[in-house]
Design an enzyme around this catalytic site. Structure first.
Site, mmCIF file in Angstrom:
data_model
loop_
_atom_site.group_PDB
_atom_site.id
_atom_site.type_symbol
_atom_site.label_atom_id
_atom_site.label_comp_id
_atom_site.label_asym_id
_atom_site.label_seq_id
_atom_site.Cartn_x
_atom_site.Cartn_y
_atom_site.Cartn_z
ATOM 1 N N GLU A 101 3.248 1.685 2.997
ATOM 2 C CA GLU A 101 4.399 0.786 2.905
ATOM 3 C C GLU A 101 5.390 1.286 1.859
ATOM 4 O O GLU A 101 6.608 1.243 2.068
ATOM 5 C CB GLU A 101 3.916 -0.629 2.583
ATOM 6 N N ASN A 138 0.846 -1.191 0.000
ATOM 7 C CA ASN A 138 0.000 0.000 0.000
ATOM 8 C C ASN A 138 0.885 1.246 0.000
ATOM 9 O O ASN A 138 2.117 1.160 0.082
ATOM 10 C CB ASN A 138 -0.997 -0.011 1.164
ATOM 11 N N ASP A 143 -6.300 -8.201 1.435
ATOM 12 C CA ASP A 143 -6.405 -9.638 1.178
ATOM 13 C C ASP A 143 -7.247 -9.898 -0.069
ATOM 14 O O ASP A 143 -6.934 -10.773 -0.882
ATOM 15 C CB ASP A 143 -7.054 -10.344 2.372
#
Length: 322
Positions: free
Chosen positions: A205, A202, A272
């Site tokens: 990150e 993301n 996920d």
């Protein structure tokens, strides 16, 4: 980017059926305590939650597995649990538990969320983050060596399963088998995941990886190119929350895809869903742009649900028809 036609999406989603994917990653149990708040505690300035019900679901790599299963694929989860009631619940609720190892030296990871009036009040985590032993590494590698599969999906929650030694051997094994590798990473282990087919950090990150802001389109584009210069990845998707996602392929201009969410209730597990859907789409023959478009559509569906949620093939088809 060009819109993908509903007919093309239906065709790709139909090909999700029975795709065999191994999911390697940190497994946990997500526990939800649901209730209502009508007063503040006299003991401290905190809400008093009157509990109405409790629910359990697979978390971490388990949620990725659940997403793949509801999309019609055949996922095999390869992970670790403790010798406890929580681990027993997981064994009874995964589609295929042959790759799950019981470690009597640790407890199953449990994340407990208390929800009141559709809002999370607090989260309590019970976890151990110590690296796995060489013995467990060997068991995981042996399972991967004897199993046949179309793709490997690595779900990293930085809880100790994905050690440098294990990753080196697993990536080498997949190269030998000619199996694509799809990764949802955490920053601490990011550079272990190379070479891979797709990696999906993301924007937070990405900022920690490249050490500069990743908010505006141009900043994201610089970050993506820098990441692709530092690891071997065929494709990169940077997830950007309410700004959607940006798709990278070496030598190709980055593509920005706006979010498809109508209402955002809970972002738990949205990453996920993205990696599960994008991986299945690529295995089904989609281009990276098509895979990202469908994954973005699916993420927009799950953030409209409360709690650790999954998406179905039918929901994706209905969303594109709308």
């Amino acid at each position: 980017m060009q819109e993908v036609s509903p007919t093309r999406i239906k065709d790709l989603v139909a090909r999700f059926e029975d795709r065999k994917i191994l999911v390697l990653g940190d497994l946990m149990l997500d526990k939800y305590i649901w209730g209502k708040v009508s007063r503040i505690s006299p003991e401290a300035p905190v809400p008093v939650v009157e509990v109405t019900r409790e629910s359990l679901c697979l978390g971490g790599a388990g949620n990725v597995t659940h997403n793949l299963h509801t999309l019609g694929a055949y996922p095999v989860l390869v992970s670790l649990i403790g010798q406890d009631q929580e681990g027993e619940w997981i064994l009874n609720n995964v589609p295929d538990h042959r790759g799950i190892i019981i470690d009597a030296q640790r407890s199953t990871i449990v994340k407990t969320r208390i929800i009141a009036h559709h809002q999370q009040v607090v989260r309590v985590d019970f976890e151990q983050k110590k690296p796995i032993s060489a013995e467990i590494e060997a068991k995981i590698l042996h399972f991967l060596q004897k199993e046949s599969f179309e793709g490997l999906l690595i779900s990293d929650y930085n809880k100790g399963l994905l050690t440098p030694d294990l990753m080196k051997k697993v990536l080498s094994l997949c190269q030998e088998k000619g199996v694509p590798i799809f990764v949802d990473p955490k920053v601490d282990n990011f550079f272990l995941f190379s070479p891979v087919t797709l990696i999906t950090p993301n924007h937070h990150e990405a900022e920690n990886i490249v050490h500069h802001p990743c908010q505006e389109d141009q900043e994201i584009e610089f970050a993506g190119q820098e990441i692709l210069d530092r690891i071997k990845a065929r494709y990169l998707i940077i997830k950007r929350g309410e700004k959607g996602m940006t798709v990278f392929e070496k030598g190709v201009k980055p593509i920005h895809i706006p979010t498809r969410a109508r209402e955002v209730y809970d972002v738990t597990g949205a990453g996920d869903t993205v990696i599960a859907v994008a991986s299945l789409a690529l295995l089904a023959g989609a281009s990276i742009q098509e895979a990202a478009f469908i994954a973005n559509l699916a993420a927009g569906i799950v953030v409209g649900k409360i709690g650790t949620a999954v998406v179905t093939s039918q929901e994706i088809i209905e969303a594109i028809e709308d």
